[in-house]
Write a protein that holds these residues in place. Structure first.
Motif, PDB file in Angstrom:
ATOM      1  N   ALA A 121      15.102  71.915  24.045  1.00 27.46           N
ATOM      2  CA  ALA A 121      13.942  71.017  23.961  1.00 27.46           C
ATOM      3  C   ALA A 121      14.170  69.766  24.806  1.00 27.46           C
ATOM      4  N   GLU A 122      15.384  69.231  24.791  1.00 26.98           N
ATOM      5  CA  GLU A 122      15.693  68.062  25.620  1.00 26.98           C
ATOM      6  C   GLU A 122      15.587  68.412  27.099  1.00 26.98           C
ATOM      7  N   VAL A 123      16.101  69.577  27.491  1.00 31.84           N
ATOM      8  CA  VAL A 123      16.024  69.996  28.894  1.00 31.84           C
ATOM      9  C   VAL A 123      14.567  70.174  29.312  1.00 31.84           C
ATOM     10  N   ASN A 124      13.751  70.691  28.421  1.00 32.55           N
ATOM     11  CA  ASN A 124      12.330  70.841  28.722  1.00 32.55           C
ATOM     12  C   ASN A 124      11.692  69.473  28.980  1.00 32.55           C
ATOM     13  N   ALA A 125      12.003  68.484  28.166  1.00 27.97           N
ATOM     14  CA  ALA A 125      11.466  67.128  28.356  1.00 27.97           C
ATOM     15  C   ALA A 125      11.976  66.511  29.661  1.00 27.97           C
ATOM     16  N   ILE A 126      13.244  66.708  29.960  1.00 33.56           N
ATOM     17  CA  ILE A 126      13.830  66.183  31.203  1.00 33.56           C
ATOM     18  C   ILE A 126      13.157  66.827  32.408  1.00 33.56           C
ATOM     19  N   ALA A 127      12.932  68.131  32.343  1.00 30.35           N
ATOM     20  CA  ALA A 127      12.313  68.856  33.457  1.00 30.35           C
ATOM     21  C   ALA A 127      10.887  68.381  33.718  1.00 30.35           C
ATOM     22  N   GLY A 128      10.190  67.994  32.674  1.00 33.37           N
ATOM     23  CA  GLY A 128       8.811  67.555  32.822  1.00 33.37           C
ATOM     24  C   GLY A 128       8.659  66.083  33.158  1.00 33.37           C
ATOM     25  N   TYR A 129       9.747  65.345  33.100  1.00 31.18           N
ATOM     26  CA  TYR A 129       9.704  63.901  33.349  1.00 31.18           C
ATOM     27  C   TYR A 129       9.656  63.626  34.847  1.00 31.18           C
ATOM     28  N   GLU A 130       8.750  62.772  35.263  1.00 32.05           N
ATOM     29  CA  GLU A 130       8.608  62.440  36.676  1.00 32.05           C
ATOM     30  C   GLU A 130       8.709  60.923  36.861  1.00 32.05           C
ATOM     31  N   PRO A 131       9.913  60.401  36.913  1.00 31.24           N
ATOM     32  CA  PRO A 131      10.066  58.942  37.001  1.00 31.24           C
ATOM     33  C   PRO A 131       9.561  58.335  38.304  1.00 31.24           C
ATOM     34  N   PHE A 132       9.429  59.148  39.344  1.00 33.16           N
ATOM     35  CA  PHE A 132       8.993  58.635  40.640  1.00 33.16           C
ATOM     36  C   PHE A 132       7.523  58.938  40.911  1.00 33.16           C
ATOM     37  N   GLY A 133       6.850  59.582  39.965  1.00 31.18           N
ATOM     38  CA  GLY A 133       5.442  59.907  40.131  1.00 31.18           C
ATOM     39  C   GLY A 133       5.199  60.723  41.386  1.00 31.18           C
ATOM     40  N   ALA A 134       4.125  60.395  42.080  1.00 31.41           N
ATOM     41  CA  ALA A 134       3.759  61.129  43.297  1.00 31.41           C
ATOM     42  C   ALA A 134       4.823  60.995  44.382  1.00 31.41           C
ATOM     43  N   ALA A 135       5.561  59.890  44.390  1.00 31.60           N
ATOM     44  CA  ALA A 135       6.615  59.703  45.402  1.00 31.60           C
ATOM     45  C   ALA A 135       7.676  60.800  45.307  1.00 31.60           C
ATOM     46  N   GLY A 136       7.924  61.299  44.110  1.00 35.68           N
ATOM     47  CA  GLY A 136       8.909  62.356  43.918  1.00 35.68           C
ATOM     48  C   GLY A 136       8.479  63.701  44.470  1.00 35.68           C
ATOM     49  N   ARG A 137       7.192  63.822  44.759  1.00 37.49           N
ATOM     50  CA  ARG A 137       6.671  65.079  45.305  1.00 37.49           C
ATOM     51  C   ARG A 137       6.240  64.935  46.760  1.00 37.49           C
TER      52      ARG A 137
END
Length: 179
Positions: free
Chosen positions: A80-96
């Motif tokens: 469950a923690e890994v799922n939350a980490i995977a879905g977290y986008e701290p850089f928003g659109a910049a990360g993509r």
């Protein structure tokens, strides 16, 4: 029974080569169940009876040190923690963005002090951005790590603690497979 993912530091890097079947045997030898490995970079998935992840991580570290002859920092997260980490986008659109080579997730045993976090964040520039959230540090790289002047060792030094890095793509694949 909780399902954990162990992110191991110093597996198949720096001359420390461990075959994945050997790693599975070592975890099974501790009484852990349904042991699997995911790619050969030290990701071990297993079920354990205990819910005390701090004690379990310490037990794994001691067992691996005895069996392999060197320290293997172990960072446990539930699926469950890994799922939350995977879905977290701290850089928003910049990360993509197209100019991003990769986003890495660094796993730590505990949250670093504010002063250490501030020191790491001060190294952000046009090539690298950092974000710390609890026991994870996120590193946005606009250049390949092999070409970068910044390294995982520097992340550890600035934060004052052991960190093991995984590409966010690997973290998302783990989340998808085990949630």
């Amino acid at each position: 029974m909780p399902k954990y993912i162990a992110f191991l530091r110093a597996i198949n890097v720096g001359g420390h080569v461990v075959k994945m079947d050997r790693l599975r045997e070592l975890f099974e030898g501790m009484g852990l169940q349904n042991v699997e490995t995911f790619i050969a970079s030290g990701n071990v998935i297993f079920d354990a009876r205990t819910i005390n992840s701090v004690t379990l991580a310490s037990k794994i570290e001691k067992h691996l040190h005895a069996a392999l002859g060197y320290q293997v920092a172990t960072f446990l997260r539930t699926t469950a923690e890994v799922n939350a980490i995977a879905g977290y986008e701290p850089f928003g659109a910049a990360g993509r963005a197209a100019d991003v080579h990769a986003v890495y997730v660094g796993f730590m045993a505990s949250e670093p002090e504010q002063a250490a976090q501030a020191k790491l964040l001060s190294f952000g520039n046009q090539s690298h951005e950092f974000f710390v959230s609890g026991r994870e540090v996120y590193w946005l790289c606009r250049a390949s790590v092999s070409e970068s002047k910044f390294s995982g060792a520097q992340v550890e030094k600035l934060l004052g603690r052991a960190v093991t890095l995984r590409n966010s793509t690997t973290v998302r694949k783990l989340a998808k497979k085990y949630n």
